[in-house]
Design an enzyme around this catalytic site. Structure first.
Site: not given
Ligand code: FES
Length: 128
Positions: A33, A35, A59, A103
Site C-alpha cells: 500500500c 504506507d 491510511c 495496518c
Molecule cells: Fe496500508 Fe493501512 S492500507 S497501512
C-alpha cells in the site's frame, strides 16, 4: 465497519509528532500500500519508555493503530514493548476489519524497529 475507538484514534491521534533527541527511531513501510510509519522513543536508564511519538503517512487504520500502540508502550519497559503484538493493538481498538489487519502489523513493526534501534545505539543496555 470501524469501531468507535478506531474512529476516535483516527480523528484525535495521541502522541503525534517527532522527538528530536529520540533514543530510538524505527521506520517501517508496507510495500503493497506504500504506507510508512515512524516511531520515536525516549528511554530512561531503567529501560522504561518515558515518551513516544509517531508520524504515519498512511491510511486511517494505520494512524489509529500507531496512536493506540504509542499509548500501549508508554511507561512500559523495552522488554514489555517488544511483546506488543498487532493482535493486541487491534483488540485494544475493539477490532479492525480483516482487510485492515496489515495496518496494525505496521504499528507492531514500528515499535520493534524503534526498540531495536535503541539497542543498537546502546549496546550496554540490559533489557530484562
Ligand atoms: Fe496500508 Fe493501512 S492500507 S497501512
Amino acid at each position: 465497519m470501524y469501531s468507535d475507538k478506531v474512529l476516535d484514534h483516527f480523528s484525535n491521534p495521541r502522541n503525534v509528532g517527532e522527538i528530536p533527541d529520540a533514543d530510538g527511531v524505527g521506520t517501517v513501510g508496507n510495500a503493497k500500500c506504500g504506507d510508512i510509519m515512524r516511531m520515536f522513543l525516549k528511554v530512561d536508564d531503567n529501560g522504561v519508555i518515558t515518551d513516544v511519538k509517531f508520524k504515519t503517512f498512511g491510511c486511517g487504520a494505520a494512524i489509529a493503530t500507531s496512536s493506540m500502540a504509542t499509548e500501549m508502550v508508554k511507561g512500559k519497559t523495552l522488554k514489555e514493548a517488544l511483546k506488543l503484538t498487532n493482535a493486541a493493538v487491534a483488540e485494544a481498538l475493539d477490532g479492525l476489519p480483516p482487510v485492515k489487519m496489515h495496518c496494525s502489523l505496521l504499528a507492531e513493526e514500528a515499535v520493534k524497529a524503534a526498540v531495536e534501534d535503541y539497542m543498537k545505539k546502546h549496546p550496554e543496555a540490559v533489557i530484562d
